[in-house]
Design an enzyme around this catalytic site. Structure first.
Site, short mmCIF file in Angstrom:
data_model
loop_
_atom_site.label_atom_id
_atom_site.label_comp_id
_atom_site.label_asym_id
_atom_site.label_seq_id
_atom_site.Cartn_x
_atom_site.Cartn_y
_atom_site.Cartn_z
N LYS A 55 27.78 12.87 21.75
CA LYS A 55 27.46 12.28 23.06
C LYS A 55 28.37 12.87 24.13
CE LYS A 55 26.96 7.63 25.09
NZ LYS A 55 27.12 6.19 24.79
N SER A 130 23.09 3.42 25.67
CA SER A 130 23.28 4.62 26.46
C SER A 130 23.32 5.90 25.63
CB SER A 130 24.59 4.51 27.25
OG SER A 130 25.70 4.43 26.37
N SER A 154 25.26 0.48 22.56
CA SER A 154 24.72 1.80 22.87
C SER A 154 24.46 2.73 21.69
CB SER A 154 25.63 2.52 23.84
OG SER A 154 25.41 2.01 25.11
N1 GLN Z 1 23.84 -1.43 27.81
C1 GLN Z 1 25.20 -1.86 27.83
C2 GLN Z 1 25.83 -1.54 29.17
O1 GLN Z 1 25.16 -0.99 29.96
C3 GLN Z 1 25.96 -1.24 26.71
C4 GLN Z 1 26.37 0.14 26.97
C5 GLN Z 1 27.20 0.75 25.90
O2 GLN Z 1 27.28 0.25 24.77
N2 GLN Z 1 27.85 1.85 26.24
O3 GLN Z 1 26.94 -1.84 29.44
#
Ligand code: GLN
Length: 455
Positions: A55, A130, A154
């Site tokens: 990532k 994400s 994410s």
């Molecule tokens: N969707 C969650 C957020 O926007 C989790 C994101 C993540 O785990 N990086 O904060």
């Protein structure tokens, strides 16, 4: 070598999915050649030839890192994240850098400065986020394993949207050195693959003490890949929370799939009980208060002075900061910085930030109490299957609700995994989530493998 070539050609064919922001074609081929030689000599490492994508929040020395953001334009990592270095040391092949929501903030990959990632099953739908690029690259066969990051779901949520396995280990199991910070007390590197064995093997390579991260656990790293294969017929005690299954936001086919799995588990001799968890309604707000507070502090380093993008339109230091950050950050990141600054401001600190810290402790204590009686908590990974691109674009709160079930494990710091559990009526994959007590990854992988194989 041939394996790397095959993955490179899928990356080329499926470019429109937008999963990769950088492909390290020549280096990957050259490394494959070296690893082939080591294999022939019998000196290859534990991950010899495994094709891995990372990532765009994980540093890889001498390679670009942007966190899906324009604000890091032109930035090149000066060192590798500990997890990435450990992969390399065991002869894995890093094939490229994967698209993601900007700094990990999002649940659909639509917040990337480089455009959304599309789901390979239906490109009009999101990948989840994400770590969307990380999930789709495994889904589409562009790499075998991905390292993502999981601050509030994410890794697990995109894995569920793409029909894959996604593990978020215990907080502090894997060093965060070289992971660009979003919310440091939640951030966790996670692993995505189609195969449980890959998850165990990669985890045992990257987990464990690290002199560069003082928060990482020094606890010994078990051989997950071996332990998960021992005593596979164990009977477990599993709890599920009524208000996750009965939640109005839950897509009916997901509820049916979970209930069916519960019946199968009971038929196999496991104990499965419904429990109440009255704090559930506070989990998502607690997460969003604390995560935005930490983000507002962590992201202050992107100021146009130290690295990355700098606005051309500046006449003094204040305009350098303001313009660089207004032009360099996307809308969602700006929203979170504002929210986080608000909850930390002197007049609201006690009402929001301090209160949320207290609630976090209560949530963690109550989750730990459940694990005194049960081995696992079972719940859906996400309230829906992969939705259409643009579906939540006008309403950030409806997007935050996509994290309803995944943030609990991050708030409590415990390990959790998403595994495929059937499909909805459109044929889109459903994710089942299993949560375990701190450092119970071996047991979690072992049980997940059983559940995956259950018919
Ligand atoms: N969707 C969650 C957020 O926007 C989790 C994101 C993540 O785990 N990086 O904060």
């Amino acid at each position: 070598m041939r394996i790397v070539q095959a993955h490179l050609s899928v990356i080329e064919q499926k470019k429109e999915l937008n999963a990769f922001l950088g492909v390290y074609q020549d280096q990957a081929l050259q490394r494959a050649n070296e690893v082939d030689k080591k294999i022939n000599k019998g000196t290859a490492g534990r991950l010899a030839g495994l094709v891995i994508g990372i990532k765009d929040l994980l540093c890889y020395k001498d390679h670009p890192l942007q966190g899906g953001s324009k604000i890091l334009d032109g930035f090149i990592s000066q060192y590798s994240a500990t997890a990435v270095q450990r992969l390399l040391d065991e002869d894995a092949i890093i094939i490229g850098r994967q698209n993601c929501d900007e700094f990990g903030m999002g649940s659909s990959n639509e917040n990337s400065a480089f455009g959304p990632v599309r789901n390979d099953l239906d490109p009009s739908r999101v990948s989840g986020g994400s770590s969307g690029g990380s999930a789709v690259s495994v889904q589409a066969g562009m790499c075998q394993v991905s390292l993502g990051t999981d601050t509030g779901g994410s890794v697990r949520q995109p894995a569920s949207f793409c029909g894959l396995i996604g593990l978020k280990p215990t907080y502090s199991r894997i060093s965060r050195y070289g992971l660009a910070a979003y919310a440091s007390s939640f951030d966790c590197i996670g692993i995505i693959s189609k195969h449980m064995d890959d998850i165990g093997l990669v985890l045992e390579v990257i987990a464990g003490a690290d002199e560069f991260d003082s928060t990482v656990s020094r606890r010994e790293v078990p051989s997950y890949s071996k332990e998960m294969r021992s005593a596979t017929e164990r009977k477990f005690k599993i709890a599920y929370m009524n208000d996750t299954i009965e939640n109005n936001a839950l897509q009916p086919e997901i509820k049916d799939a979970i209930l069916e799995k519960i019946q199968q588990l009971k038929a196999k001799g496991h104990t499965v009980n419904a429990i109440d968890f009255p704090l559930n309604e506070y989990v998502l707000p607690t997460y969003y208060i604390l995560a935005t507070a930490e983000a507002s502090s962590n992201l202050s380093r992107y100021d146009g002075v130290r690295y990355g993008y700098r606005s051309k339109n500046i006449n003094d230091v204040t305009s350098l900061y303001k313009k660089t950050r207004s032009e360099g950050f996307g809308k969602e990141v700006q929203r979170r910085i504002l929210l986080g600054t608000f909850v930390l401001s002197a007049s609201y600190y006690d009402a929001y930030y301090a209160k949320a810290q207290q609630v976090r402790t209560l949530i963690r204590n109550q989750i730990k109490a459940i694990f005194k009686e049960y081995d696992f908590i079972l719940m859906p990974t996400a309230p829906t299957t992969a939705f259409k691109l643009g579906r939540h674009s006008d309403n950030p709160v409806s997007m935050y609700l996509a994290d309803l079930f995944s943030v609990q494990a991050n708030v409590a710091g415990v390990p959790a995994i998403s595994i495929p559990c059937g499909k909805d009526e459109l044929g889109l994959p459903i994710g089942l989530q299993l949560v375990a007590d701190d450092f119970e990854e071996s047991k979690l992988l072992q049980f997940s493998d059983q559940v995956l194989k259950m018919k």
